[in-house]
Motif scaffolding. Structure first.
Motif, short mmCIF file in Angstrom:
data_model
loop_
_atom_site.label_atom_id
_atom_site.label_comp_id
_atom_site.label_asym_id
_atom_site.label_seq_id
_atom_site.Cartn_x
_atom_site.Cartn_y
_atom_site.Cartn_z
N ALA A 61 0.83 -1.21 0.00
CA ALA A 61 0.00 0.00 0.00
C ALA A 61 0.87 1.27 0.00
O ALA A 61 0.49 2.28 -0.57
N THR A 62 2.03 1.19 0.61
CA THR A 62 2.92 2.35 0.72
C THR A 62 3.60 2.70 -0.60
O THR A 62 3.82 3.88 -0.88
N ILE A 63 3.91 1.70 -1.42
CA ILE A 63 4.65 2.00 -2.66
C ILE A 63 3.86 1.66 -3.93
O ILE A 63 4.41 1.66 -5.02
N ASN A 64 2.55 1.44 -3.83
CA ASN A 64 1.79 1.03 -5.01
C ASN A 64 1.60 2.14 -6.04
O ASN A 64 1.13 1.88 -7.14
N ASP A 65 2.00 3.37 -5.71
CA ASP A 65 1.94 4.45 -6.71
C ASP A 65 3.26 4.59 -7.48
O ASP A 65 3.40 5.47 -8.32
N CYS A 66 4.20 3.69 -7.20
CA CYS A 66 5.50 3.70 -7.88
C CYS A 66 5.49 2.63 -8.98
O CYS A 66 4.87 1.59 -8.82
N GLU A 67 6.18 2.90 -10.07
CA GLU A 67 6.21 1.90 -11.15
C GLU A 67 7.22 0.80 -10.87
O GLU A 67 7.12 -0.30 -11.40
N ALA A 68 8.23 1.11 -10.03
CA ALA A 68 9.27 0.12 -9.74
C ALA A 68 9.85 0.38 -8.36
O ALA A 68 9.79 1.49 -7.84
N VAL A 69 10.42 -0.70 -7.79
CA VAL A 69 11.15 -0.58 -6.53
C VAL A 69 12.53 -1.19 -6.76
O VAL A 69 12.66 -2.30 -7.27
#
Length: 110
Positions: A61-69
């Protein structure tokens, strides 16, 4: 603007295993380059041979607006869970400099 998350101890290098990250550095990237937008804290996911599924849900939920990690290492389970929320796990730049790695990724991914 494209958002990228980075697992880093210091913001200089991609030097944390996905499951060991206690925060992700979030970068916003556009034609002018990448800049740090914020640091997002998360619960520790990896506990030896098993992962905390509640922590995983919060990380997603914290990084779901990012295209990649970008991570130093990541397991198959987290890779699949990240993919389901549209985030690509990238470990090809492990232990390399953040700025150069993000630029390299963007030049190949655009």
């Amino acid at each position: 603007m494209r958002k990228l998350a980075v697992a880093s101890k210091d913001g200089v290098a991609i030097n944390l295993h996905f499951g060991h990250a206690k925060e992700f550095w979030i970068y916003g990237c556009d034609d002018d380059g990448c800049r740090l937008l914020e640091r997002r804290e998360v619960d520790h996911y990896c506990h030896g041979q098993h992962g905390d599924q509640s922590a995983m849900q919060k990380i997603l939920a914290t990084i779901n607006d990012c295209e990649a990690v970008f991570v130093a290492k990541v397991g198959d389970g987290p890779i699949a869970k990240l993919a389901k929320v549209g985030v690509t796990a990238i470990d090809e730049y492990a232990y390399e400099a953040v700025d150069e790695s993000l630029q390299s990724y963007l030049s190949g991914a655009s």
